[in-house]
Motif scaffolding. Structure first.
Motif, mmCIF file in Angstrom:
data_model
loop_
_atom_site.group_PDB
_atom_site.id
_atom_site.type_symbol
_atom_site.label_atom_id
_atom_site.label_comp_id
_atom_site.label_asym_id
_atom_site.label_seq_id
_atom_site.Cartn_x
_atom_site.Cartn_y
_atom_site.Cartn_z
ATOM 1 N N ARG C 178 0.693 -0.977 0.068
ATOM 2 C CA ARG C 178 0.139 -0.164 0.266
ATOM 3 C C ARG C 178 0.781 1.236 0.052
ATOM 4 O O ARG C 178 0.343 2.378 0.239
ATOM 5 N N ALA C 179 1.861 1.354 -0.811
ATOM 6 C CA ALA C 179 3.078 2.059 -0.830
ATOM 7 C C ALA C 179 2.575 3.299 -1.972
ATOM 8 O O ALA C 179 1.860 2.773 -2.718
ATOM 9 N N CYS C 180 2.538 4.213 -2.076
ATOM 10 C CA CYS C 180 1.602 5.590 -3.420
ATOM 11 C C CYS C 180 3.409 5.435 -4.242
ATOM 12 O O CYS C 180 3.196 6.474 -5.548
ATOM 13 N N ASP C 181 4.820 4.500 -4.442
ATOM 14 C CA ASP C 181 5.631 4.858 -5.341
ATOM 15 C C ASP C 181 5.895 3.448 -6.261
ATOM 16 O O ASP C 181 5.908 2.239 -5.171
ATOM 17 N N LEU C 182 5.167 2.771 -6.459
ATOM 18 C CA LEU C 182 5.139 1.468 -7.632
ATOM 19 C C LEU C 182 7.034 1.275 -7.048
ATOM 20 O O LEU C 182 7.088 -0.124 -7.020
ATOM 21 N N GLU C 183 7.660 2.011 -7.714
ATOM 22 C CA GLU C 183 9.007 1.743 -7.142
ATOM 23 C C GLU C 183 9.933 0.941 -5.771
ATOM 24 O O GLU C 183 9.957 0.198 -5.990
ATOM 25 N N ALA C 184 9.120 1.978 -5.511
ATOM 26 C CA ALA C 184 9.715 1.856 -4.175
ATOM 27 C C ALA C 184 9.142 0.847 -3.278
ATOM 28 O O ALA C 184 9.414 0.156 -2.371
ATOM 29 N N ALA C 185 7.673 0.350 -3.660
ATOM 30 C CA ALA C 185 7.133 -0.663 -3.144
ATOM 31 C C ALA C 185 7.689 -1.899 -3.695
ATOM 32 O O ALA C 185 8.194 -3.219 -2.817
ATOM 33 N N SER C 186 8.141 -2.083 -4.252
ATOM 34 C CA SER C 186 9.207 -3.063 -4.945
ATOM 35 C C SER C 186 10.151 -3.635 -4.290
ATOM 36 O O SER C 186 10.184 -4.279 -4.273
ATOM 37 N N ALA C 187 11.450 -2.436 -4.350
ATOM 38 C CA ALA C 187 12.183 -2.469 -3.203
ATOM 39 C C ALA C 187 11.427 -3.553 -1.343
ATOM 40 O O ALA C 187 12.624 -4.306 -1.215
ATOM 41 N N MET C 188 10.561 -2.632 -1.004
ATOM 42 C CA MET C 188 10.247 -2.490 -0.393
ATOM 43 C C MET C 188 9.629 -4.211 0.119
ATOM 44 O O MET C 188 10.089 -5.057 1.202
ATOM 45 N N THR C 189 9.113 -4.816 -1.138
ATOM 46 C CA THR C 189 8.580 -6.254 -0.983
ATOM 47 C C THR C 189 9.570 -7.600 -0.604
ATOM 48 O O THR C 189 9.866 -8.533 -0.262
ATOM 49 N N GLN C 190 10.826 -6.713 -1.984
ATOM 50 C CA GLN C 190 11.789 -7.179 -2.100
ATOM 51 C C GLN C 190 12.622 -7.607 -0.736
ATOM 52 O O GLN C 190 13.155 -8.784 0.115
ATOM 53 N N TYR C 191 12.925 -5.995 0.462
ATOM 54 C CA TYR C 191 13.803 -6.279 1.322
ATOM 55 C C TYR C 191 12.412 -7.352 1.996
ATOM 56 O O TYR C 191 13.582 -7.841 3.178
ATOM 57 N N ALA C 192 11.699 -6.599 2.701
ATOM 58 C CA ALA C 192 10.769 -7.869 3.198
ATOM 59 C C ALA C 192 10.738 -9.203 3.091
ATOM 60 O O ALA C 192 10.927 -10.204 4.135
ATOM 61 N N ALA C 193 10.703 -9.664 1.789
ATOM 62 C CA ALA C 193 11.298 -11.400 1.468
ATOM 63 C C ALA C 193 12.390 -11.323 2.125
ATOM 64 O O ALA C 193 12.353 -12.645 2.813
ATOM 65 N N LYS C 194 12.965 -11.130 1.788
ATOM 66 C CA LYS C 194 14.828 -11.217 2.658
ATOM 67 C C LYS C 194 14.185 -10.849 4.400
ATOM 68 O O LYS C 194 15.162 -12.256 4.567
ATOM 69 N N LEU C 195 13.869 -10.716 4.845
ATOM 70 C CA LEU C 195 13.768 -10.291 6.093
ATOM 71 C C LEU C 195 12.772 -11.748 6.773
ATOM 72 O O LEU C 195 13.369 -11.888 7.984
ATOM 73 N N LYS C 196 11.929 -12.238 6.185
ATOM 74 C CA LYS C 196 11.221 -12.746 6.565
ATOM 75 C C LYS C 196 11.972 -14.538 6.481
ATOM 76 O O LYS C 196 11.764 -15.440 7.602
#
Lengths: 351, 351, 351, 351
Positions: C178-196
């Motif tokens: 639910r980010a307002c910037d798709l590119e940032a959202a993609s980076a966030m999701t990748q980082y989240a996957a790593k943290l998971k």
């Protein structure tokens, strides 16, 4: 949670003891733009102040109100209004006896039990003088209610066992009992004079009629208008009950008799006192409150002192033989505060 | 500001209409660690439910309470307790007539005026069924008050013009009127049977006595204990008044007679009803409330319909001839809620 | 005084534990006559529910709302609305370990200290599941606010140290963060996957913008609109701060830079975040809240057990790696509740 | 519902405009029996008053407090305390320009929009002078908290872009910035002098640390202690945000880093700022608030007048270059009020 505030949208907070620095009120939530003067407020306070007649105490206090905030260029601003009455210097030695004993009928004992101490000068916070703040705030409410077309009228309907037989609004402010029947008023006054000689006091009943309130005020299920008026009235010292419309006599009525039938012209009776289901019907609101006899009497009474020893006490001083006429403006003030609060609460609900 | 909550430290919020999905209550602020079961609550609800006797409505509803939060391993957790009673399916067509007309004595007209609409199935939010939530919350308060040594007892003292002459606590739950005098109860029941035949109803007076409350409860100057009890009681539909101790008779008394003198053994009388200056004296708290005759009667009455046309109405159905016996547990519940709230408020003040 | 209610004129009371019988809300004060359906409410609840994406927990719960009072013929009646979500049966044995230990970052320890006990199934009352009630009530507020022309929009502006660089409202509901910037959202999701994979979690910042609010809302001096929004936001678990407009960066600005100058077209900047002196300016209201990293992580952490012995703990189970996307609808809901309350409070003031 | 009261069990109501008759506070709910003198209160007010240093305004006002009720024989009685500061006569003509124009950064425009009028003398109700009442009530709370073993300390941690590098409690009251680092304080003061010449102002950050609070305070779910502190802090004019513990930096942390692990000695870190789940942990409570630059600057700025015409305005007069040092005692006062309220609320819950 502490109890010195009342109302939600039109909210009053009173402060002060009878012999501290001052008594008064902060009123928060008054509609901005209401023309208000010190005189508007003083006029109501003068109806409450001591020394108005032989029925009341002969003490004379100026009781001048000071309006120190919330008004600008003669109009309310919508911010809190501080209305304050400074106390005249008192001689605390006058209370040396009270200091050590519990006066029957007074809150001396209960305040000590609650707070672990008490301001024994006069009656402290429990003094009737506290109601000056209510009358001041009520005067503001009354002005706003007048803009809404609402009139609030209270009067003595009975005292010392004598009951008014007629109702004449014009005579209420013309007799020392603020009774609605001159003949009854005269009998009450005579009886009061007799009790005064006997160093005793008498109780009575005050009735209140409110006209001009549209149907729809009141907030069920807990803040029904009658429930809130009851709260307000019983928060006045010496008032120990209330009844709306048919009140206690409803207990002896049948449903077919008690129900207010309806016709095109409106309700055909008003046993409900203008409130059904906690909401105004548009009819006159009407209730009665019993006022207990003044607790302060010079007649000797039995009590105990701080050490638990039994003692006799006489409450010397200049007291009201009957408090009804001075309670009348307080009843009106509290009714005004409750009503103005409910006009605002209803506005919020449907906003 | 809306009115469906009551209490400050022990706070109840009721919800529900008589023919919606459910009625009930959220109780917030109950002391953690109180053992409570569904049975404790159901026991009080069973005293309120319809179908207990000939005086009441013959309708039988299960009225089973569900306790869905705030309790863990059999004890309160200190978090909100949801107590909910689901409504049985009703036939809304049964209300086709009510839908179009205002029943005299009912809140049909005032609800419509306030909200611009009304749930005409049963009495909607104004139904006596709403009090089930109060009784449920009151049952929790009662358990906690018992831990504090407090007992709350209400009963019918008068009905249909018949007044109890004796007081015997043991008989209260043994007669259909919940009266404190078996002989009077019998006369009341007979009169009720007669009125039932006449398709009429009768009012009464409920008295409440509370023992075990120490001196010191109540929050002057506005939240005096008697003011708050008055608020609670008049928030119950069909209660239109209240008086404490000597109450309205104080109006005919002298101060020397009314003042409760004190001795080493305590107060020598209890005209104050256990509350002076808004604070408990430690004596028994005692008050009386008038209960109006049941509004729903089959006898034809005049009213108007939604179009303003005059009509006759008969409220068919199975109604209570006298609501007193079912109001008794509601009076007790509200008294318990007020008291428990004030125990907590006092604790906060001196904390 | 207990803390499960919020708002004055538009008042919500939530109840329920994550593994008790139900969670939900009673909403009192909604304007009568608002068309509302279960679907309106469910739609918002679906945005909050678990199992929406890989960033969140894979748990799937139906979370179906039941609307059991306060609505009649498809419209609000002005009486309390009960919205309830029943809890699915859970296996309490899954919590045997939590029962004996305090999870770091969780309220296990503080609840035990406060209440002397705690419901150790899930997080009890401290569970994020409690916010379902807020979202349900917020959905009603949102509908009313839409009638007033008000729109409330929240979104993730930063997470895991990654900050959005652009603002595109259209993409917010299109990406799992639910980010307002798709590119940032993609980076966030990748980082989240790593943290998971690392059995860890990440925090973020949620921003909220509110448009269509006229100048004049807010109740100085204590209930300034920003103060009340702050209260509402920090009452959401895992939100530990707030800033309006320029916020913390104001600390580094000069007055000439920070003051929002005015012109005929309106304000020339919005460093105040749309609120000056606690009252709305008519400009967009804007604030940001930091969201702490999810406390529940499988990575071993040090703690103590009920006996005070040091232990290692791993919070097993399916948890959100980043709670931001699910906090977004809760932030919106609380903002809606605060705003609707203030529309009503303002209406009451000027009534 | 109107906004001039704060707190539930320890309740303050402020009143007054900067150029009306008086400003002050009514404090209701203070524990009876607390020794309190005018000097105790004056001491805190002196920390807030203007004219203390070059950073602040050179205006000198006596700001003498009068304690007119609620205290008897040197101790609190448990009844409302009125603390009042009379305003010195002011020359209203000094405000002729303000009367017609909206000062940027001030609440001139929003007050007019809300109330339909405004007291244009000084800033009326929006004046910082209103906080005198908070400081007076806070001084009473501080005395009671000291009896409970609680200490509240606030100080400037940053201003004008300069951040304290060390923390030395002893120097705080020894430098005009009330900073915790003398070196930084000196740089701040120099920068303030430069800005003063430029007719500009600067913002800063105030930090607050509270020690001695036991675990268990706070009333979830809405009145979490951090939510209530946020409410209190953002109700102070010129404070536009707050963060607890790690605050906004939590957004960049992982859960394993942010969670405060536990050992036998207690928590191993304090990223939560002493509050988890809205309840105190027993650790130090710590939060920071950004303080916006003083709005009143002599540098010309663009604005509009009452007719909507664009104008330039210079706010003449003697203003604080940085308000941080005078906000410090206000932050402490509001923290004291919130804490004392929560001690009482917790006492009520478990009573």
């Amino acid at each position: 949670m502490p109890g010195s505030s009342f109302g939600h949208a039109f909210r009053v907070t009173t402060f002060g003891e009878s012999h501290g620095g001052a008594v008064g009120v902060v009123l928060d939530g008054a509609r901005p733009g209401v023309p208000i003067t010190t005189e508007d407020i003083q006029q109501q306070l003068d109806r409450r102040k001591p020394g108005q007649s032989d029925v009341g105490t002969p003490r004379k206090e100026p009781d001048k109100v000071n309006l120190l905030s919330g008004v600008f260029e003669g109009e309310t601003t919508g911010t809190p209004m501080l209305m304050i009455l400074y106390n005249a210097d008192a001689d605390p030695s006058a209370y040396d006896e009270i200091k050590m004993m519990f006066r029957p009928g007074h809150a001396d004992y209960t305040y000590l039990k609650k707070y672990g101490r008490r301001d024994w000068r006069g009656s402290g916070r429990a003094s009737g003088r506290e109601t000056a703040g209510r009358v001041a705030a009520g005067a503001v409410a009354r002005k706003i209610l007048a803009q809404r077309g609402v009139q609030v009228l209270a009067y003595t309907i009975a005292a010392g066992g004598i009951r008014c037989q007629t109702f004449d609004a014009a005579v209420i402010e013309q007799n020392p009992m603020r009774a609605c029947d001159l003949e009854a008023a005269s009998a009450m006054t005579q009886y009061a004079a007799k009790l005064k000689e006997e160093q005793d006091s008498m109780g009575g009943i005050v009735e209140c009629r409110i006209t001009g309130v549209p149907a729809g005020l009141g907030e069920p299920v807990f803040d029904k208008l009658d429930a809130e008026l009851a709260h307000g009235m019983l928060s006045i010292g010496s008032i120990k009950g209330i009844e709306f419309g048919a009140g206690f006599t409803a207990a002896e009525m049948t449903g077919s008799r008690h129900n207010d039938e309806m016709a095109q012209v409106g309700f055909l009776s008003n046993n409900s006192g203008g409130i059904i289901g906690g909401i105004t019907t548009g009819e006159e609101i009407m209730f009665r409150v019993p006022v207990k006899p003044t607790s302060s009497i010079a007649k000797p009474q039995q009590t105990v002192d701080l050490n638990g020893s039994e003692r006799m006490i006489r409450t010397e001083g200049r007291h009201d033989t009957c408090i009804c006429p001075r309670i009348v403006p307080v009843v009106e003030a509290m009714a005004c505060i409750v009503l103005e609060d409910h006009f605002k609460r209803h506005a919020a609900l449907i906003a």
